[in-house]
Design a protein around this motif. Structure first.
Motif, PDB file in Angstrom:
ATOM      1  N   LEU A   1       1.281  10.167   4.791  1.00 29.94           N
ATOM      2  CA  LEU A   1       1.643   9.127   5.760  1.00 29.94           C
ATOM      3  C   LEU A   1       1.507   7.745   5.133  1.00 29.94           C
ATOM      4  O   LEU A   1       2.391   6.893   5.280  1.00 29.94           O
ATOM      5  CB  LEU A   1       0.760   9.233   7.009  1.00 29.94           C
ATOM      6  N   TYR A   2       0.423   7.538   4.426  1.00 30.30           N
ATOM      7  CA  TYR A   2       0.202   6.253   3.758  1.00 30.30           C
ATOM      8  C   TYR A   2       1.331   5.953   2.773  1.00 30.30           C
ATOM      9  O   TYR A   2       1.885   4.863   2.749  1.00 30.30           O
ATOM     10  CB  TYR A   2      -1.143   6.268   3.028  1.00 30.30           C
ATOM     11  N   GLU A   3       1.701   6.948   1.970  1.00 30.23           N
ATOM     12  CA  GLU A   3       2.721   6.745   0.937  1.00 30.23           C
ATOM     13  C   GLU A   3       4.103   6.529   1.534  1.00 30.23           C
ATOM     14  O   GLU A   3       4.921   5.792   0.968  1.00 30.23           O
ATOM     15  CB  GLU A   3       2.734   7.911  -0.047  1.00 30.23           C
ATOM     16  N   ILE A   4       4.382   7.128   2.679  1.00 31.52           N
ATOM     17  CA  ILE A   4       5.673   6.918   3.344  1.00 31.52           C
ATOM     18  C   ILE A   4       5.885   5.423   3.562  1.00 31.52           C
ATOM     19  O   ILE A   4       6.947   4.872   3.279  1.00 31.52           O
ATOM     20  CB  ILE A   4       5.734   7.703   4.677  1.00 31.52           C
ATOM     21  N   TYR A   5       4.850   4.758   4.065  1.00 31.71           N
ATOM     22  CA  TYR A   5       4.971   3.327   4.343  1.00 31.71           C
ATOM     23  C   TYR A   5       4.774   2.486   3.083  1.00 31.71           C
ATOM     24  O   TYR A   5       5.494   1.512   2.863  1.00 31.71           O
ATOM     25  CB  TYR A   5       3.954   2.922   5.404  1.00 31.71           C
ATOM     26  N   ALA A   6       3.812   2.858   2.260  1.00 35.52           N
ATOM     27  CA  ALA A   6       3.498   2.062   1.064  1.00 35.52           C
ATOM     28  C   ALA A   6       4.697   1.977   0.125  1.00 35.52           C
ATOM     29  O   ALA A   6       4.947   0.935  -0.482  1.00 35.52           O
ATOM     30  CB  ALA A   6       2.289   2.649   0.336  1.00 35.52           C
ATOM     31  N   ARG A   7       5.468   3.057   0.025  1.00 34.94           N
ATOM     32  CA  ARG A   7       6.653   3.058  -0.839  1.00 34.94           C
ATOM     33  C   ARG A   7       7.646   1.999  -0.370  1.00 34.94           C
ATOM     34  O   ARG A   7       8.165   1.213  -1.154  1.00 34.94           O
ATOM     35  CB  ARG A   7       7.289   4.448  -0.814  1.00 34.94           C
ATOM     36  N   VAL A   8       7.891   1.959   0.937  1.00 38.43           N
ATOM     37  CA  VAL A   8       8.821   0.975   1.495  1.00 38.43           C
ATOM     38  C   VAL A   8       8.276  -0.437   1.280  1.00 38.43           C
ATOM     39  O   VAL A   8       9.004  -1.336   0.855  1.00 38.43           O
ATOM     40  CB  VAL A   8       9.068   1.235   3.000  1.00 38.43           C
ATOM     41  N   LEU A   9       6.999  -0.627   1.542  1.00 38.13           N
ATOM     42  CA  LEU A   9       6.390  -1.945   1.390  1.00 38.13           C
ATOM     43  C   LEU A   9       6.429  -2.419  -0.060  1.00 38.13           C
ATOM     44  O   LEU A   9       6.680  -3.598  -0.326  1.00 38.13           O
ATOM     45  CB  LEU A   9       4.953  -1.933   1.917  1.00 38.13           C
ATOM     46  N   ARG A  10       6.239  -1.510  -1.009  1.00 36.62           N
ATOM     47  CA  ARG A  10       6.326  -1.887  -2.442  1.00 36.62           C
ATOM     48  C   ARG A  10       7.732  -2.373  -2.781  1.00 36.62           C
ATOM     49  O   ARG A  10       7.908  -3.371  -3.480  1.00 36.62           O
ATOM     50  CB  ARG A  10       5.956  -0.707  -3.339  1.00 36.62           C
ATOM     51  N   GLU A  11       8.747  -1.665  -2.291  1.00 36.22           N
ATOM     52  CA  GLU A  11      10.134  -2.070  -2.536  1.00 36.22           C
ATOM     53  C   GLU A  11      10.420  -3.433  -1.906  1.00 36.22           C
ATOM     54  O   GLU A  11      11.045  -4.294  -2.523  1.00 36.22           O
ATOM     55  CB  GLU A  11      11.101  -1.028  -1.973  1.00 36.22           C
ATOM     56  N   GLN A  12       9.957  -3.623  -0.674  1.00 35.81           N
ATOM     57  CA  GLN A  12      10.188  -4.894   0.015  1.00 35.81           C
ATOM     58  C   GLN A  12       9.473  -6.045  -0.702  1.00 35.81           C
ATOM     59  O   GLN A  12      10.019  -7.141  -0.825  1.00 35.81           O
ATOM     60  CB  GLN A  12       9.726  -4.801   1.475  1.00 35.81           C
ATOM     61  N   THR A  13       8.270  -5.786  -1.179  1.00 31.58           N
ATOM     62  CA  THR A  13       7.499  -6.823  -1.879  1.00 31.58           C
ATOM     63  C   THR A  13       8.177  -7.214  -3.179  1.00 31.58           C
ATOM     64  O   THR A  13       8.291  -8.409  -3.495  1.00 31.58           O
ATOM     65  CB  THR A  13       6.063  -6.339  -2.130  1.00 31.58           C
ATOM     66  N   ALA A  14       8.653  -6.235  -3.929  1.00 33.36           N
ATOM     67  CA  ALA A  14       9.343  -6.531  -5.193  1.00 33.36           C
ATOM     68  C   ALA A  14      10.595  -7.371  -4.928  1.00 33.36           C
ATOM     69  O   ALA A  14      10.873  -8.333  -5.656  1.00 33.36           O
ATOM     70  CB  ALA A  14       9.716  -5.229  -5.909  1.00 33.36           C
ATOM     71  N   GLN A  15      11.346  -7.039  -3.885  1.00 34.23           N
ATOM     72  CA  GLN A  15      12.544  -7.805  -3.547  1.00 34.23           C
ATOM     73  C   GLN A  15      12.187  -9.220  -3.107  1.00 34.23           C
ATOM     74  O   GLN A  15      12.838 -10.195  -3.497  1.00 34.23           O
ATOM     75  CB  GLN A  15      13.345  -7.081  -2.455  1.00 34.23           C
ATOM     76  N   LEU A  16      11.144  -9.355  -2.288  1.00 38.80           N
ATOM     77  CA  LEU A  16      10.722 -10.680  -1.828  1.00 38.80           C
ATOM     78  C   LEU A  16      10.302 -11.551  -3.001  1.00 38.80           C
ATOM     79  O   LEU A  16      10.683 -12.722  -3.080  1.00 38.80           O
ATOM     80  CB  LEU A  16       9.570 -10.565  -0.824  1.00 38.80           C
TER      81      LEU A  16
END
Length: 195
Positions: A55-70
């Motif tokens: 569950l943690y990784e489901i969200y963390a993966r998306v957040l990592r991608e969003q952070t890199a783009q930001l």
């Protein structure tokens, strides 16, 4: 063989996401996840210590991608308004592209261990702080109105982003980029200095 092994975490996350969406996090067993992914429990535990970790990784993966783009957008040489508009639109688009992941996580986050919840909140806070710095930069430079606290603007904007899962439907009248651009336009309109 190596590529098949590298595929195991992706398959586990993909099937866990589907099962969590269908049955709920608490009603999905590890056995159901490994059967759906076509792996053994031993293979799962090689990559993830628990269902919590999935569950943690489901969200963390998306957040990592969003952070890199930001970071990429925020550090670019584009004018400030364009950087904020792109950052705002991009986070909406990536949230829509990962709508199931985000919805599942927001519905189930309270079931994570205290340690994992703290880790997620810390990472999300870093993202929001970087986004907020773009607004503060514009407020300090006179590009954006300064009578609204940047923290409140960020909370307002991301409250709307986190709410996408309750109303956005694929195949509706607006695509992800159109919704993202509309959200960005609303944010910039809200920040426009009064004449």
């Amino acid at each position: 063989m190596a590529s098949a092994q590298a595929d195991v975490p992706r398959r586990l996350l993909q099937h866990a996401t589907k099962l969590f969406a269908k049955k709920g996090f608490d009603r999905t067993s590890v056995q159901e996840i490994v059967e759906a992914a076509g792996v053994t429990k031993g293979a799962m535990y090689h990559y993830f210590d628990s269902k919590d970790d999935l569950l943690y990784e489901i969200y963390a993966r998306v957040l990592r991608e969003q952070t890199a783009q930001l970071e990429k957008v925020a550090d670019s040489d584009a004018p400030l308004r364009a950087r904020l508009a792109t950052a705002a639109s991009d986070v909406v688009v990536s949230s829509i592209e990962n709508l199931d992941d985000n919805t599942i996580f927001l519905q189930s986050m309270h079931q994570l261990s205290t340690e994992k919840r703290k880790a997620v909140r810390a990472e999300r806070r870093k993202y929001h702080e970087r986004f907020r710095r773009l607004i503060e930069e514009g407020q300090a430079g006179g590009d954006f109105r300064a009578d609204k606290p940047a923290d409140l603007v960020v909370d307002f904007f991301f409250g709307s982003v986190h709410h996408l899962g309750s109303w956005y439907r694929r195949g509706g009248p607006l695509g992800a980029r159109e919704v993202g651009d509309q959200f960005a336009d609303l944010l910039l309109s809200m920040l426009r200095p009064e004449s």
